[in-house]
Motif scaffolding. Structure first.
Motif, short mmCIF file in Angstrom:
data_model
loop_
_atom_site.label_atom_id
_atom_site.label_comp_id
_atom_site.label_asym_id
_atom_site.label_seq_id
_atom_site.Cartn_x
_atom_site.Cartn_y
_atom_site.Cartn_z
N ARG A 178 0.83 -1.21 0.00
CA ARG A 178 0.00 0.00 0.00
C ARG A 178 0.86 1.26 0.00
NH1 ARG A 178 -3.11 -3.18 3.56
NH2 ARG A 178 -2.21 -2.14 5.39
N ARG A 179 1.97 1.25 0.75
CA ARG A 179 2.87 2.40 0.75
C ARG A 179 3.45 2.63 -0.64
NH1 ARG A 179 4.16 0.68 6.07
NH2 ARG A 179 5.68 -0.81 5.27
N THR A 180 3.86 1.53 -1.27
CA THR A 180 4.41 1.63 -2.63
C THR A 180 3.37 2.18 -3.59
OG1 THR A 180 5.94 -0.21 -2.25
CG2 THR A 180 5.39 0.30 -4.53
N LEU B 225 14.08 3.14 -3.19
CA LEU B 225 15.16 3.93 -3.76
C LEU B 225 14.78 4.46 -5.14
CD1 LEU B 225 18.25 1.76 -2.72
CD2 LEU B 225 17.55 3.96 -1.77
N HIS B 226 14.00 3.66 -5.88
CA HIS B 226 13.49 4.15 -7.17
C HIS B 226 12.53 5.31 -6.96
CE1 HIS B 226 11.96 4.25 -11.24
NE2 HIS B 226 10.74 4.03 -10.80
N HIS B 227 11.69 5.23 -5.93
CA HIS B 227 10.79 6.34 -5.62
C HIS B 227 11.60 7.57 -5.23
CE1 HIS B 227 7.55 3.17 -4.45
NE2 HIS B 227 7.70 3.28 -5.76
N LEU B 228 12.72 7.36 -4.54
CA LEU B 228 13.59 8.48 -4.16
C LEU B 228 14.13 9.18 -5.41
CD1 LEU B 228 15.27 10.12 -2.14
CD2 LEU B 228 16.96 8.27 -2.17
N VAL B 229 14.57 8.39 -6.39
CA VAL B 229 15.07 8.98 -7.64
C VAL B 229 13.95 9.72 -8.36
CG1 VAL B 229 16.07 8.47 -9.90
CG2 VAL B 229 16.89 7.25 -7.88
N GLY B 230 12.76 9.10 -8.42
CA GLY B 230 11.64 9.73 -9.12
C GLY B 230 11.22 11.03 -8.47
N SER B 231 11.09 11.04 -7.14
CA SER B 231 10.70 12.26 -6.44
C SER B 231 11.76 13.34 -6.59
CB SER B 231 10.46 11.96 -4.95
OG SER B 231 9.40 11.03 -4.79
N SER B 232 13.03 12.94 -6.53
CA SER B 232 14.11 13.91 -6.71
C SER B 232 14.09 14.49 -8.12
CB SER B 232 15.46 13.24 -6.44
OG SER B 232 15.51 12.75 -5.11
N ALA B 233 13.76 13.65 -9.12
CA ALA B 233 13.66 14.14 -10.49
C ALA B 233 12.52 15.15 -10.63
CB ALA B 233 13.45 12.97 -11.45
N MET B 234 11.42 14.91 -9.93
CA MET B 234 10.31 15.87 -9.98
C MET B 234 10.71 17.19 -9.34
SD MET B 234 7.68 14.50 -11.55
CE MET B 234 6.16 15.25 -10.95
N GLY C 200 9.74 17.01 -2.51
CA GLY C 200 10.85 16.95 -1.57
C GLY C 200 10.48 16.13 -0.35
N VAL C 201 9.27 16.33 0.16
CA VAL C 201 8.77 15.52 1.28
C VAL C 201 8.65 14.06 0.85
CG1 VAL C 201 6.79 15.11 2.80
CG2 VAL C 201 7.60 17.44 2.40
N ALA D 117 10.54 8.44 0.91
CA ALA D 117 11.10 7.28 0.21
C ALA D 117 12.45 6.88 0.80
CB ALA D 117 11.25 7.60 -1.28
N LEU D 118 13.24 7.87 1.19
CA LEU D 118 14.55 7.57 1.79
C LEU D 118 14.36 6.84 3.12
CD1 LEU D 118 17.63 7.91 1.72
CD2 LEU D 118 17.31 10.12 2.88
N TRP D 119 13.36 7.24 3.89
CA TRP D 119 13.09 6.60 5.18
C TRP D 119 12.66 5.15 5.00
CZ3 TRP D 119 13.83 7.29 10.23
CH2 TRP D 119 13.06 6.55 11.12
N PHE D 120 11.74 4.91 4.07
CA PHE D 120 11.22 3.56 3.87
C PHE D 120 12.16 2.67 3.05
CE2 PHE D 120 7.05 5.62 4.79
CZ PHE D 120 6.71 4.82 5.88
N SER D 121 13.20 3.25 2.47
CA SER D 121 14.16 2.43 1.73
C SER D 121 14.93 1.48 2.65
CB SER D 121 15.14 3.32 0.96
OG SER D 121 15.95 4.07 1.84
#
Length: 212
Positions: free
Chosen positions: A34-36, A89-98, A72-73, A78-82
């Protein structure tokens, strides 16, 4: 994003549909699933909003600051749940790209064009090295996801054929819900559809980064 407004509308619709399906996936599964799904739904809707043609909606300058803060949040989350799942980590890259695209869109070159879309993103520029690294990442991600999607679909089809063959050969129903086995997965719990959504968002992100 790049080209006539029709391509922007198509990209927006594709991302919105992907986000809607990810939102549907939040209704079931484990807590991690669900988080994903929530993270992917946010990404899909955020990309859909960013893909709206500039001729239709020209957001105020502060809207890009909201985008950057929101994702950014999401990146910190994503970094916390990684720690629990490497997929975050993929979500971290995606959010950072946004965040990166929102900051680039808020730059003076983009502001001079008053709006967003293909021409604004092209005017926004960005850091060529960082853009290139993100493009390389998403190109590799798309190829990897596409390769993984084929065996998942084949396994699903093969499993259905084996179940049907077992029922015919044995003269009785040996698989599925009628024999007490697991019920068929619903639309919200199909792994191949979830993977197809991730592939779609990867292709969309690659297309948006190309316009920087």
């Amino acid at each position: 994003m790049h080209g006539p407004a029709m391509s922007g509308w198509l990209l927006m619709a594709l991302c919105a549909l992907t986000g809607a399906y990810c939102l549907l996936r939040t209704r079931g599964g484990t807590g991690e699933e669900r988080r994903t799904a929530r993270a992917e739904a946010l990404m899909g809707f955020g990309m859909a909003a960013m893909a709206v043609p500039a001729a239709v909606v020209a957001p105020p300058a502060w809207a890009w600051a909201v985008y950057a803060a929101l994702f950014g949040v999401a990146a910190l989350r994503a970094l916390w749940f990684s720690r629990r799942s490497g997929h975050h980590l993929h979500h971290l890259v995606g959010s950072s790209a946004m965040v990166y695209m929102a900051v680039a869109m808020a730059g003076p070159g983009a502001a001079a064009h008053g709006g967003h879309g293909a021409h604004t993103m092209a005017a926004a520029g960005g850091v060529p090295l960082l853009t290139g690294l993100l493009l390389a990442y998403y190109a590799a991600y798309v190829l990897r996801s596409g390769a993984r999607l084929i065996p998942v679909a084949a396994t699903t089809a093969g499993g259905g054929a084996m179940a049907g063959g077992g029922a015919m050969a044995g003269g009785s129903v040996t698989g599925g819900a009628m024999s007490g086995g697991p019920a068929p997965a619903g639309w919200a719990n199909r792994p191949e559809l979830a993977l197809a959504c991730r592939l779609t968002m990867g292709i969309s992100m690659f297309a948006m980064l190309l316009t920087l």
